[in-house]
Design an enzyme around this catalytic site. Structure first.
Site, PDB file in Angstrom:
ATOM      1  N   GLU A  29     -85.532 -62.828 110.681  1.00  0.00           N
ATOM      2  CA  GLU A  29     -84.880 -61.568 110.324  1.00  0.00           C
ATOM      3  C   GLU A  29     -84.758 -60.770 111.613  1.00  0.00           C
ATOM      4  O   GLU A  29     -85.762 -60.405 112.217  1.00  0.00           O
ATOM      5  CB  GLU A  29     -85.679 -60.806 109.261  1.00  0.00           C
ATOM      6  CG  GLU A  29     -85.668 -61.467 107.892  1.00  0.00           C
ATOM      7  CD  GLU A  29     -84.274 -61.689 107.317  1.00  0.00           C
ATOM      8  OE1 GLU A  29     -83.314 -61.005 107.748  1.00  0.00           O
ATOM      9  OE2 GLU A  29     -84.121 -62.579 106.458  1.00  0.00           O
ATOM     10  N   CYS A  46     -84.280 -51.879 111.290  1.00  0.00           N
ATOM     11  CA  CYS A  46     -83.217 -52.871 111.480  1.00  0.00           C
ATOM     12  C   CYS A  46     -82.016 -52.530 110.620  1.00  0.00           C
ATOM     13  O   CYS A  46     -80.897 -52.881 110.949  1.00  0.00           O
ATOM     14  CB  CYS A  46     -83.746 -54.254 111.127  1.00  0.00           C
ATOM     15  SG  CYS A  46     -84.553 -54.278 109.525  1.00  0.00           S
ATOM     16  N   GLU A  79     -76.954 -52.973 119.393  1.00  0.00           N
ATOM     17  CA  GLU A  79     -78.022 -52.242 118.714  1.00  0.00           C
ATOM     18  C   GLU A  79     -78.845 -51.441 119.731  1.00  0.00           C
ATOM     19  O   GLU A  79     -79.469 -52.013 120.615  1.00  0.00           O
ATOM     20  CB  GLU A  79     -78.957 -53.241 117.991  1.00  0.00           C
ATOM     21  CG  GLU A  79     -80.055 -52.581 117.186  1.00  0.00           C
ATOM     22  CD  GLU A  79     -81.062 -53.595 116.616  1.00  0.00           C
ATOM     23  OE1 GLU A  79     -81.556 -54.450 117.373  1.00  0.00           O
ATOM     24  OE2 GLU A  79     -81.350 -53.508 115.401  1.00  0.00           O
TER      25      GLU A  79
HETATM   26  P1  NAD Z   1     -89.498 -58.329 119.557  1.00  0.00           P
HETATM   27  O1  NAD Z   1     -88.553 -59.461 119.324  1.00  0.00           O
HETATM   28  O2  NAD Z   1     -89.630 -57.826 120.931  1.00  0.00           O
HETATM   29  O3  NAD Z   1     -90.974 -58.731 119.078  1.00  0.00           O
HETATM   30  C1  NAD Z   1     -91.255 -59.183 117.773  1.00  0.00           C
HETATM   31  C2  NAD Z   1     -92.542 -60.018 117.792  1.00  0.00           C
HETATM   32  O4  NAD Z   1     -92.306 -61.209 118.559  1.00  0.00           O
HETATM   33  C3  NAD Z   1     -93.731 -59.331 118.450  1.00  0.00           C
HETATM   34  O5  NAD Z   1     -94.905 -59.684 117.755  1.00  0.00           O
HETATM   35  C4  NAD Z   1     -93.739 -59.945 119.852  1.00  0.00           C
HETATM   36  O6  NAD Z   1     -95.001 -59.891 120.477  1.00  0.00           O
HETATM   37  C5  NAD Z   1     -93.338 -61.357 119.543  1.00  0.00           C
HETATM   38  N1  NAD Z   1     -92.766 -62.107 120.677  1.00  0.00           N
HETATM   39  C6  NAD Z   1     -92.180 -61.609 121.798  1.00  0.00           C
HETATM   40  N2  NAD Z   1     -91.790 -62.620 122.603  1.00  0.00           N
HETATM   41  C7  NAD Z   1     -92.122 -63.780 121.973  1.00  0.00           C
HETATM   42  C8  NAD Z   1     -91.958 -65.155 122.281  1.00  0.00           C
HETATM   43  N3  NAD Z   1     -91.361 -65.552 123.403  1.00  0.00           N
HETATM   44  N4  NAD Z   1     -92.404 -66.072 121.397  1.00  0.00           N
HETATM   45  C9  NAD Z   1     -92.977 -65.684 120.239  1.00  0.00           C
HETATM   46  N5  NAD Z   1     -93.172 -64.397 119.897  1.00  0.00           N
HETATM   47  C10 NAD Z   1     -92.737 -63.441 120.751  1.00  0.00           C
HETATM   48  O7  NAD Z   1     -89.034 -57.170 118.530  1.00  0.00           O
HETATM   49  P2  NAD Z   1     -89.648 -55.716 118.345  1.00  0.00           P
HETATM   50  O8  NAD Z   1     -89.254 -54.877 119.505  1.00  0.00           O
HETATM   51  O9  NAD Z   1     -91.089 -55.809 117.988  1.00  0.00           O
HETATM   52  O10 NAD Z   1     -88.871 -55.211 117.018  1.00  0.00           O
HETATM   53  C11 NAD Z   1     -87.620 -54.581 117.040  1.00  0.00           C
HETATM   54  C12 NAD Z   1     -86.504 -55.557 116.649  1.00  0.00           C
HETATM   55  O11 NAD Z   1     -86.813 -56.125 115.380  1.00  0.00           O
HETATM   56  C13 NAD Z   1     -85.146 -54.878 116.460  1.00  0.00           C
HETATM   57  O12 NAD Z   1     -84.140 -55.685 117.042  1.00  0.00           O
HETATM   58  C14 NAD Z   1     -84.966 -54.825 114.946  1.00  0.00           C
HETATM   59  O13 NAD Z   1     -83.627 -54.783 114.508  1.00  0.00           O
HETATM   60  C15 NAD Z   1     -85.668 -56.063 114.525  1.00  0.00           C
HETATM   61  N6  NAD Z   1     -86.096 -55.971 113.124  1.00  0.00           N
HETATM   62  C16 NAD Z   1     -85.456 -56.723 112.185  1.00  0.00           C
HETATM   63  C17 NAD Z   1     -85.816 -56.615 110.840  1.00  0.00           C
HETATM   64  C18 NAD Z   1     -85.132 -57.425 109.778  1.00  0.00           C
HETATM   65  O14 NAD Z   1     -85.673 -57.546 108.688  1.00  0.00           O
HETATM   66  N7  NAD Z   1     -83.970 -57.987 110.042  1.00  0.00           N
HETATM   67  C19 NAD Z   1     -86.845 -55.754 110.463  1.00  0.00           C
HETATM   68  C20 NAD Z   1     -87.491 -55.015 111.453  1.00  0.00           C
HETATM   69  C21 NAD Z   1     -87.117 -55.141 112.782  1.00  0.00           C
END
Ligand code: NAD
Length: 483
Positions: free
Chosen positions: A250, A284, A380
């Site tokens: 997601e 999101c 975004e």
């Molecule tokens: P992010 O992708 O930076 O991090 C998400 C998670 O992934 C964190 O736990 C992070 O530590 C981990 N991560 C980072 N690099 C990784 C890697 N290489 N391998 C595995 N895990 C890794 O996102 P964020 O800044 O925490 O959240 C914001 C984003 O999430 C926005 O783009 C938002 O739109 C999206 N979001 C989507 C939904 C949905 O349901 N579609 C809901 C909430 C947030």
């Protein structure tokens, strides 16, 4: 710096691992008052957690569904009992208002209760057979070990959406929350521990994204469910599918709200402002584009501007504050840069919130007016900025709404039933709202996006959540004696 008040440790195999290097979890509203310290794990920590989950797999999978459901119900009750503690940590670490955090904690508890109930319903199917005496029946087996990687913006609810159905279906979990909200995660993991989950069924590891990578690439992890940004999500998809694992994504959104001239402003203005600016625009599903169709434009802009100016920004712990800070100084810089770029490209600033404190992670919600030539009209920016755009025709409005790589949520404000029917069928989004904000969903209905907003796995939430967390097996059962 004041002394840390809380401490986050890893939960691995039923033990709290309180050793190794530490990091500080900050409060975006009060930069000189850190929320507390937590243990910083690495790839080896993730490996230990996966081993613990593998060891617990057989016992949990063979625990009768009623016993699993009772533990999920206890998790729900304990989460409700500790809702204030969990919500407070969420506001201190993430910045959202305490009212928003309380809502999240309540819905997370309800999610566990829902999946406890769902585990008592049948997911099996029976098919007719051309062979006399034969029954064709599907059964569900748990996936096995599931990696759960979650973002900071819904640090209570998103883990619940994933962990509750994973457990109900008999899986063991290795959970890596975002590093902005580790203490909220540790408080939730204490609920799991105290509710009587057997050792190793849920394991919590705290640390940076590289630790998530160790989970994603480990052959022992049967599936990974991820919510977060597009680039990280696509990297995870590639790593997991390369080893033939199952992945659920997601990701981001660029959600439109279409407003027609028959809208009732008493309905649309609060919904648009809540959708665009609520939770500091860090959803999101937040409304990034407001598409005004024809004559509604001038009055809509005027009314939206008035509402945006009057929002109240401040420390989310203070009563009466409607919008907290952004999550971190890095996020504040990114959002400020996005706004500066939009202005440099010719976006008109229609209104900014007057009460926003200066500096730190605070950011004044901003309403822009502009066209599709703006970068912000496509990309975004994860903060409280929304752009109003004018189009003259209904066809133009639908085309503009779908002119994005994303497809998470979309709203339409009108009373015309034909237009509503068209929206439900033609808007390319996994969530379509009619006369309601692009944000907010119900935990008993399926949730997910289209296009670059999601992967291709089954929907989260509702009765479809179990699909990702189970394997379907088809059994052909014939009598063992001849007749
Ligand atoms: P992010 O992708 O930076 O991090 C998400 C998670 O992934 C964190 O736990 C992070 O530590 C981990 N991560 C980072 N690099 C990784 C890697 N290489 N391998 C595995 N895990 C890794 O996102 P964020 O800044 O925490 O959240 C914001 C984003 O999430 C926005 O783009 C938002 O739109 C999206 N979001 C989507 C939904 C949905 O349901 N579609 C809901 C909430 C947030």
């Amino acid at each position: 710096m004041t002394a840390p008040s809380v401490f986050g440790a890893h939960l691995i195999g039923g033990e709290w691992i309180d050793s190794g290097p530490t990091a500080v979890s900050d409060n975006p509203a009060r930069p000189d008052e850190p929320v507390g310290e937590y243990r910083l794990g690495d790839s080896a920590t993730a490996g230990d957690a996966i081993s613990a989950a593998v060891d617990a797999r057989a016992v949990w999978a063979s625990t009768p569904f009623g016993a699993r459901a009772r533990i999920l119900e206890r998790i729900a009750s304990l989460m409700e009992a500790r809702a204030e503690e969990i919500a407070t940590l969420c506001t201190l670490e993430e910045g959202k208002t305490i009212a928003e955090s309380r809502g999240e904690a309540a819905l997370a508890a309800e999610t566990f209760r829902f999946h406890a109930g769902m585990s008592k319903t049948s997911t099996e199917r029976i098919f007719p057979s051309p062979t006399p005496g034969e029954t064709i029946r599907t059964v569900r087996a748990p996936l096995g070990v599931v990696g759960v990687i979650t973002p900071w913006n819904f640090p209570i609810q998103i883990p619940a959406w994933k962990i509750a159905p994973a457990l109900a279906a008999g899986n063991c979990v290795v959970w890596k929350p975002a590093s902005n909200t580790p203490l909220t995660a540790a408080a939730i993991a204490r609920v799991f521990d105290d509710a009587g989950l057997p050792a190793g069924v849920v394991n919590l590891v705290l640390g940076p994204g590289s630790m998530g990578n160790a989970i994603v690439t480990d052959e022992r992890v049967d599936g990974v469910t991820f919510t977060g940004s597009v680039p990280v999500g696509f990297g995870i998809r590639d790593a997991v599918t390369a080893r033939n694992g199952r992945v659920q994504l997601e990701l981001g959104g660029h959600n439109p709200a279409l407003v027609f001239d028959d809208t009732d402003f008493a309905v649309s203005i609060p919904a648009l402002v809540a959708g665009a600016m609520g939770a500091t625009g860090q959803k999101c599903t937040a409304t990034r584009r407001i598409i005004a169709v024809g004559n509604v434009y001038d009055e809509l802009v005027e009314r939206l501007a008035e509402a945006v100016r009057g929002l109240s920004v401040g420390d989310g712990m203070h009563e009466g504050v409607g919008i907290g800070p952004l999550v971190s100084p890095g996020a504040a810089t990114e959002v400020a840069e996005g706004l500066a770029a939009a202005k440099a490209e010719g976006a008109e600033v229609v209104a900014t919130t007057e009460s926003a404190p200066d500096g730190g992670c605070f950011f004044a919600p901003t309403l822009l007016a502009g066209g599709t030539d703006l970068t912000i009209a496509h990309e975004e920016i994860f903060g409280p900025i929304s752009t109003v755009m004018r189009v003259d025709t209904e066809d133009g409005a639908f085309a503009l709404a779908n002119d994005t790589e994303f497809g998470l949520s979309a709203s339409i404000f009108t009373n015309d039933l034909w237009r509503i029917d068209r929206a439900v069928h033609e808007l390319q989004a996994g969530v379509i709202k009619v006369n309601a904000p692009t944000t907010g969903t119900e935990l008993h209905a399926p949730f997910g996006g289209e296009k670059a907003s999601s992967g291709h796995a089954a929907r989260e939430q509702g009765d479809t959540a179990v699909d990702f967390f189970t394997r379907t097996r088809t059994a052909y059962i014939r009598p063992g004696t001849a007749r």
